[in-house]
Design a protein around this motif. Sequence first.
Motif, PDB file in Angstrom:
ATOM      1  N   UNK A 244       3.592  -7.813   0.734  1.00  0.00           N
ATOM      2  CA  UNK A 244       4.239  -7.338  -0.497  1.00  0.00           C
ATOM      3  C   UNK A 244       4.047  -5.836  -0.706  1.00  0.00           C
ATOM      4  N   UNK A 245       5.111  -5.166  -1.111  1.00  0.00           N
ATOM      5  CA  UNK A 245       5.086  -3.742  -1.467  1.00  0.00           C
ATOM      6  C   UNK A 245       4.538  -2.859  -0.352  1.00  0.00           C
ATOM      7  N   UNK A 246       4.826  -3.222   0.870  1.00  0.00           N
ATOM      8  CA  UNK A 246       4.372  -2.414   2.004  1.00  0.00           C
ATOM      9  C   UNK A 246       5.067  -1.058   1.988  1.00  0.00           C
ATOM     10  N   UNK A 247       4.301   0.011   2.166  1.00  0.00           N
ATOM     11  CA  UNK A 247       4.782   1.396   2.185  1.00  0.00           C
ATOM     12  C   UNK A 247       5.463   1.775   0.872  1.00  0.00           C
ATOM     13  N   UNK A 248       5.062   1.148  -0.229  1.00  0.00           N
ATOM     14  CA  UNK A 248       5.699   1.441  -1.519  1.00  0.00           C
ATOM     15  C   UNK A 248       5.240   2.771  -2.105  1.00  0.00           C
ATOM     16  N   UNK A 249       4.116   3.300  -1.656  1.00  0.00           N
ATOM     17  CA  UNK A 249       3.616   4.583  -2.154  1.00  0.00           C
ATOM     18  C   UNK A 249       3.961   5.663  -1.141  1.00  0.00           C
ATOM     19  N   UNK A 250       4.745   6.626  -1.571  1.00  0.00           N
ATOM     20  CA  UNK A 250       5.185   7.694  -0.683  1.00  0.00           C
ATOM     21  C   UNK A 250       4.104   8.758  -0.533  1.00  0.00           C
ATOM     22  N   UNK A 251       4.089   9.374   0.622  1.00  0.00           N
ATOM     23  CA  UNK A 251       3.174  10.486   0.882  1.00  0.00           C
ATOM     24  C   UNK A 251       3.902  11.790   0.604  1.00  0.00           C
ATOM     25  N   UNK A 252       3.439  12.512  -0.420  1.00  0.00           N
ATOM     26  CA  UNK A 252       4.054  13.787  -0.784  1.00  0.00           C
ATOM     27  C   UNK A 252       3.426  14.944  -0.019  1.00  0.00           C
ATOM     28  N   UNK A 253       4.139  16.056   0.033  1.00  0.00           N
ATOM     29  CA  UNK A 253       3.671  17.197   0.816  1.00  0.00           C
ATOM     30  C   UNK A 253       2.377  17.780   0.266  1.00  0.00           C
ATOM     31  N   UNK A 254       2.280  17.943  -1.057  1.00  0.00           N
ATOM     32  CA  UNK A 254       1.066  18.501  -1.654  1.00  0.00           C
ATOM     33  C   UNK A 254      -0.126  17.578  -1.442  1.00  0.00           C
ATOM     34  N   UNK A 255       0.107  16.269  -1.599  1.00  0.00           N
ATOM     35  CA  UNK A 255      -0.965  15.301  -1.379  1.00  0.00           C
ATOM     36  C   UNK A 255      -1.442  15.367   0.068  1.00  0.00           C
ATOM     37  N   UNK A 256      -0.512  15.481   0.986  1.00  0.00           N
ATOM     38  CA  UNK A 256      -0.873  15.537   2.402  1.00  0.00           C
ATOM     39  C   UNK A 256      -1.700  16.782   2.708  1.00  0.00           C
ATOM     40  N   UNK A 257      -1.311  17.910   2.159  1.00  0.00           N
ATOM     41  CA  UNK A 257      -2.052  19.148   2.407  1.00  0.00           C
ATOM     42  C   UNK A 257      -3.485  19.034   1.915  1.00  0.00           C
ATOM     43  N   UNK A 258      -3.688  18.486   0.714  1.00  0.00           N
ATOM     44  CA  UNK A 258      -5.046  18.315   0.193  1.00  0.00           C
ATOM     45  C   UNK A 258      -5.831  17.320   1.039  1.00  0.00           C
ATOM     46  N   UNK A 259      -5.164  16.261   1.447  1.00  0.00           N
ATOM     47  CA  UNK A 259      -5.821  15.224   2.239  1.00  0.00           C
ATOM     48  C   UNK A 259      -6.311  15.776   3.571  1.00  0.00           C
ATOM     49  N   UNK A 260      -5.486  16.546   4.244  1.00  0.00           N
ATOM     50  CA  UNK A 260      -5.866  17.103   5.537  1.00  0.00           C
ATOM     51  C   UNK A 260      -6.937  18.176   5.374  1.00  0.00           C
ATOM     52  N   UNK A 261      -6.820  18.985   4.314  1.00  0.00           N
ATOM     53  CA  UNK A 261      -7.798  20.045   4.084  1.00  0.00           C
ATOM     54  C   UNK A 261      -9.204  19.481   3.879  1.00  0.00           C
ATOM     55  N   UNK A 262      -9.283  18.295   3.288  1.00  0.00           N
ATOM     56  CA  UNK A 262     -10.579  17.679   3.017  1.00  0.00           C
ATOM     57  C   UNK A 262     -10.939  16.618   4.064  1.00  0.00           C
ATOM     58  N   UNK A 263     -10.110  16.495   5.088  1.00  0.00           N
ATOM     59  CA  UNK A 263     -10.255  15.411   6.041  1.00  0.00           C
ATOM     60  C   UNK A 263     -11.318  15.639   7.098  1.00  0.00           C
ATOM     61  N   UNK A 264     -11.604  14.564   7.807  1.00  0.00           N
ATOM     62  CA  UNK A 264     -12.576  14.569   8.891  1.00  0.00           C
ATOM     63  C   UNK A 264     -11.871  14.923  10.205  1.00  0.00           C
ATOM     64  N   UNK A 265     -12.628  15.145  11.270  1.00  0.00           N
ATOM     65  CA  UNK A 265     -11.996  15.376  12.576  1.00  0.00           C
ATOM     66  C   UNK A 265     -11.069  14.241  12.996  1.00  0.00           C
ATOM     67  N   UNK A 266     -11.384  13.009  12.599  1.00  0.00           N
ATOM     68  CA  UNK A 266     -10.509  11.879  12.921  1.00  0.00           C
ATOM     69  C   UNK A 266      -9.165  12.022  12.227  1.00  0.00           C
TER      70      UNK A 266
END
Length: 227
Positions: free
Chosen positions: A16-38
């Motif tokens: 149910x509701x698979x992929x219902x939450x979109x990944x936005x550009x700003x969210x992605x930038x923050x996520x990668x900036x705070x992300x691990x090497x993985x």
Amino acid sequence: MTSHKQLEVHTGDQTPQKWCISLGEDVFKRFVAQGTPTVHRVFKEGSLFSPLLFGKFFDPSDAFPLWEFESDILLSNLRSSGQSTVDWFQTDEDYVLKAELPGVGNNVLVFVDKGKVVEISGQWKQQRESKTKDWRSGQWWEYGYVRRLELPEDADWRKIEAHVNSDIFLDIRIPKDLSDCVHQGHDVAAKDSEAGRDIDHAEPLDVRKWDSAMNLECTKHVGPTLI
């Protein structure tokens, strides 16, 4: 020794509701900036699962019409700098996708959604045991990766084959449904044959009737006689 593993292609996923939450550009930038090497390895520039693969930001959970574009064009900048291990093309018989997997975990899955979309996904981080909701129904990028692709109209999705070579190189082949072409060829041949039969059985032209009809037509258009 090179390993060669065939993947099961799943259909009828009812999550149910698979992929219902979109990944936005700003969210992605923050996520990668705070992300691990993985995280950087999974979503690095040039990865099949990177939102920046095609030069502009595109949410990989949205279906992209991949085979409507030439890989040499969309990936020109990445290839010139040697940053992409993704390729796609088509032959007379198949649509083909080749890509290097992130190398995290060994759980890449291939699904066909309603016969219209093929999706490649996997987890780079396990959910906590207390979480019961499927990771794909929430902020999926915090746990996994995905790339969803629109299937061409003539793709025979029932015969899709997926393999992983050396545990890291993905190869997906989607046969073309050639039955429409065969049927169209038969239809054209049948119409040509029928037209030939019509010509063969046509009544021979009566020259006398033709001359009589032409004379009558000319008489109808003759004007009044001038004296």
